[in-house]
Motif scaffolding. Structure first.
Motif, PDB file in Angstrom:
ATOM      1  N   ILE A   1      81.010 -12.179 162.691  1.00 13.75           N
ATOM      2  CA  ILE A   1      79.922 -11.268 162.562  1.00 13.75           C
ATOM      3  C   ILE A   1      80.190 -10.003 162.397  1.00 13.75           C
ATOM      4  CG2 ILE A   1      77.594 -11.043 163.444  1.00 13.75           C
ATOM      5  CD1 ILE A   1      78.004 -13.629 164.926  1.00 13.75           C
ATOM      6  N   GLY A   2      79.869  -9.483 161.310  1.00  7.33           N
ATOM      7  CA  GLY A   2      80.069  -7.957 161.072  1.00  7.33           C
ATOM      8  C   GLY A   2      81.753  -7.645 161.213  1.00  7.33           C
ATOM      9  N   ASP A   3      82.210  -6.708 161.720  1.00 11.29           N
ATOM     10  CA  ASP A   3      83.521  -6.379 161.860  1.00 11.29           C
ATOM     11  C   ASP A   3      84.218  -6.740 162.946  1.00 11.29           C
ATOM     12  OD1 ASP A   3      83.605  -5.529 158.979  1.00 11.29           O
ATOM     13  OD2 ASP A   3      83.023  -3.438 159.540  1.00 11.29           O
ATOM     14  N   ASP A   4      83.378  -6.855 164.246  1.00 16.16           N
ATOM     15  CA  ASP A   4      83.855  -6.970 165.389  1.00 16.16           C
ATOM     16  C   ASP A   4      83.471  -8.122 166.257  1.00 16.16           C
ATOM     17  OD1 ASP A   4      81.301  -5.806 165.661  1.00 16.16           O
ATOM     18  OD2 ASP A   4      81.920  -4.179 166.607  1.00 16.16           O
ATOM     19  N   ILE A   5      82.945  -9.052 165.825  1.00 17.64           N
ATOM     20  CA  ILE A   5      82.329 -10.131 166.666  1.00 17.64           C
ATOM     21  C   ILE A   5      82.939 -11.494 165.843  1.00 17.64           C
ATOM     22  CG2 ILE A   5      80.347 -11.601 167.571  1.00 17.64           C
ATOM     23  CD1 ILE A   5      78.840  -9.177 167.604  1.00 17.64           C
ATOM     24  N   VAL A   6      83.683 -12.463 166.718  1.00 12.91           N
ATOM     25  CA  VAL A   6      84.287 -13.574 166.047  1.00 12.91           C
ATOM     26  C   VAL A   6      83.879 -14.622 167.233  1.00 12.91           C
ATOM     27  CG1 VAL A   6      86.474 -14.502 165.752  1.00 12.91           C
ATOM     28  CG2 VAL A   6      86.510 -12.327 165.382  1.00 12.91           C
ATOM     29  N   LEU A   7      83.387 -15.823 166.490  1.00 16.20           N
ATOM     30  CA  LEU A   7      82.895 -16.741 167.166  1.00 16.20           C
ATOM     31  C   LEU A   7      84.145 -17.922 166.750  1.00 16.20           C
ATOM     32  CD1 LEU A   7      79.122 -17.225 166.506  1.00 16.20           C
ATOM     33  CD2 LEU A   7      80.422 -16.239 168.259  1.00 16.20           C
ATOM     34  N   THR A   8      84.547 -18.699 167.862  1.00 20.08           N
ATOM     35  CA  THR A   8      85.565 -19.467 167.534  1.00 20.08           C
ATOM     36  C   THR A   8      85.060 -21.007 168.122  1.00 20.08           C
ATOM     37  OG1 THR A   8      87.604 -17.840 167.658  1.00 20.08           O
ATOM     38  CG2 THR A   8      88.309 -20.223 168.118  1.00 20.08           C
ATOM     39  N   VAL A   9      85.064 -22.167 167.382  1.00 17.49           N
ATOM     40  CA  VAL A   9      85.146 -23.418 167.958  1.00 17.49           C
ATOM     41  C   VAL A   9      86.379 -23.887 168.873  1.00 17.49           C
ATOM     42  CG1 VAL A   9      84.418 -25.699 167.593  1.00 17.49           C
ATOM     43  CG2 VAL A   9      83.349 -23.846 166.017  1.00 17.49           C
ATOM     44  N   VAL A  10      86.059 -23.734 169.971  1.00 13.94           N
ATOM     45  CA  VAL A  10      87.072 -24.188 170.996  1.00 13.94           C
ATOM     46  C   VAL A  10      87.155 -25.549 171.073  1.00 13.94           C
ATOM     47  CG1 VAL A  10      87.932 -23.842 173.449  1.00 13.94           C
ATOM     48  CG2 VAL A  10      86.847 -21.989 172.343  1.00 13.94           C
ATOM     49  N   SER A  11      86.260 -26.242 171.200  1.00 16.68           N
ATOM     50  CA  SER A  11      86.307 -27.937 171.564  1.00 16.68           C
ATOM     51  C   SER A  11      84.943 -28.457 171.115  1.00 16.68           C
ATOM     52  CB  SER A  11      86.645 -28.093 172.876  1.00 16.68           C
ATOM     53  OG  SER A  11      85.850 -27.830 173.946  1.00 16.68           O
ATOM     54  N   VAL A  12      84.946 -29.703 170.733  1.00 11.52           N
ATOM     55  CA  VAL A  12      83.548 -30.422 170.618  1.00 11.52           C
ATOM     56  C   VAL A  12      83.921 -31.861 171.299  1.00 11.52           C
ATOM     57  CG1 VAL A  12      81.992 -31.472 169.196  1.00 11.52           C
ATOM     58  CG2 VAL A  12      83.068 -29.554 168.368  1.00 11.52           C
ATOM     59  N   SER A  13      83.110 -31.896 172.611  1.00 14.22           N
ATOM     60  CA  SER A  13      83.304 -33.137 173.369  1.00 14.22           C
ATOM     61  C   SER A  13      82.748 -34.467 172.784  1.00 14.22           C
ATOM     62  CB  SER A  13      82.683 -32.930 174.523  1.00 14.22           C
ATOM     63  OG  SER A  13      81.188 -33.014 174.483  1.00 14.22           O
TER      64      SER A  13
ATOM     65  N   THR B   1      73.278 -21.909 158.684  1.00 11.58           N
ATOM     66  CA  THR B   1      73.901 -23.131 159.483  1.00 11.58           C
ATOM     67  C   THR B   1      75.259 -23.148 158.620  1.00 11.58           C
ATOM     68  OG1 THR B   1      71.536 -23.880 159.767  1.00 11.58           O
ATOM     69  CG2 THR B   1      73.396 -25.452 159.790  1.00 11.58           C
ATOM     70  N   LEU B   2      76.064 -23.284 159.556  1.00  7.01           N
ATOM     71  CA  LEU B   2      77.430 -23.663 159.138  1.00  7.01           C
ATOM     72  C   LEU B   2      78.161 -24.592 159.710  1.00  7.01           C
ATOM     73  CD1 LEU B   2      78.700 -19.794 159.449  1.00  7.01           C
ATOM     74  CD2 LEU B   2      78.030 -20.952 157.225  1.00  7.01           C
ATOM     75  N   THR B   3      79.095 -25.345 159.159  1.00  9.81           N
ATOM     76  CA  THR B   3      79.939 -26.439 159.575  1.00  9.81           C
ATOM     77  C   THR B   3      81.321 -26.021 159.724  1.00  9.81           C
ATOM     78  OG1 THR B   3      78.741 -28.009 158.317  1.00  9.81           O
ATOM     79  CG2 THR B   3      80.551 -28.875 159.322  1.00  9.81           C
ATOM     80  N   ARG B   4      81.696 -26.070 161.211  1.00  5.94           N
ATOM     81  CA  ARG B   4      83.271 -25.727 161.557  1.00  5.94           C
ATOM     82  C   ARG B   4      83.850 -26.775 162.266  1.00  5.94           C
ATOM     83  NH1 ARG B   4      85.278 -21.759 158.852  1.00  5.94           N
ATOM     84  NH2 ARG B   4      84.237 -23.291 157.382  1.00  5.94           N
ATOM     85  N   GLU B   5      85.094 -26.610 162.304  1.00  3.03           N
ATOM     86  CA  GLU B   5      85.974 -27.698 162.980  1.00  3.03           C
ATOM     87  C   GLU B   5      86.707 -26.641 164.202  1.00  3.03           C
ATOM     88  OE1 GLU B   5      88.698 -29.753 160.327  1.00  3.03           O
ATOM     89  OE2 GLU B   5      87.076 -30.385 159.168  1.00  3.03           O
ATOM     90  N   VAL B   6      87.138 -27.634 165.144  1.00  3.86           N
ATOM     91  CA  VAL B   6      87.844 -27.106 166.379  1.00  3.86           C
ATOM     92  C   VAL B   6      89.122 -26.202 165.688  1.00  3.86           C
ATOM     93  CG1 VAL B   6      89.161 -27.277 168.163  1.00  3.86           C
ATOM     94  CG2 VAL B   6      87.369 -28.897 167.671  1.00  3.86           C
ATOM     95  N   GLY B   7      89.061 -24.825 166.190  1.00  5.70           N
ATOM     96  CA  GLY B   7      89.857 -23.722 165.853  1.00  5.70           C
ATOM     97  C   GLY B   7      89.437 -23.005 164.780  1.00  5.70           C
ATOM     98  N   GLN B   8      88.479 -23.255 164.130  1.00 12.42           N
ATOM     99  CA  GLN B   8      87.908 -22.649 162.904  1.00 12.42           C
ATOM    100  C   GLN B   8      86.938 -21.272 163.557  1.00 12.42           C
ATOM    101  OE1 GLN B   8      86.361 -25.416 160.165  1.00 12.42           O
ATOM    102  NE2 GLN B   8      88.040 -25.073 158.932  1.00 12.42           N
ATOM    103  N   GLN B   9      86.869 -20.058 162.721  1.00 15.78           N
ATOM    104  CA  GLN B   9      86.103 -18.893 163.218  1.00 15.78           C
ATOM    105  C   GLN B   9      85.012 -18.639 162.317  1.00 15.78           C
ATOM    106  OE1 GLN B   9      89.649 -16.359 163.463  1.00 15.78           O
ATOM    107  NE2 GLN B   9      89.710 -16.703 165.930  1.00 15.78           N
TER     108      GLN B   9
END
Length: 87
Positions: A14-26, A3-11
């Motif tokens: 996962i491995g070398d080739d998958i990136v999750l970016t927090v785009v927005s939180v309503s 479980t991770l805590t991230r803010e908008v814009g943070q990434q």
């Protein structure tokens, strides 16, 4: 489960080739994620994947039709599930 805590814009990488970016939180808590991954990596929402699996089971239990290719039928079921899952 990690479980991770991230803010908008943070990434998250996962491995070398998958990136999750927090785009927005309503204000109601809905989180929009951006996912960058190779094209060969399949990405589905859980409810869509479950619907595809259910339809594949239903299709497998249906009376066989010699004129219908199994791969084409599975693809058709996946398209139907995705179409119904769209808001």
């Amino acid at each position: 489960m990690l479980t991770l805590t991230r803010e908008v814009g943070q990434q998250i990488y996962i491995g070398d080739d998958i990136v999750l970016t927090v785009v927005s939180v309503s204000p109601n808590g809905r989180v929009r994620l951006g996912i960058e991954a190779p094209k060969q990596v399949r990405i589905d929402r859980k409810e869509v994947l479950e619907r595809i699996r259910e339809e594949n089971v239903d299709s497998a239990n249906a009376a066989p039709d010699a004129t219908v290719d199994a791969a084409a039928w599975a693809s058709y079921g996946a398209r139907r599930a995705n179409a119904r899952a769209k808001p």
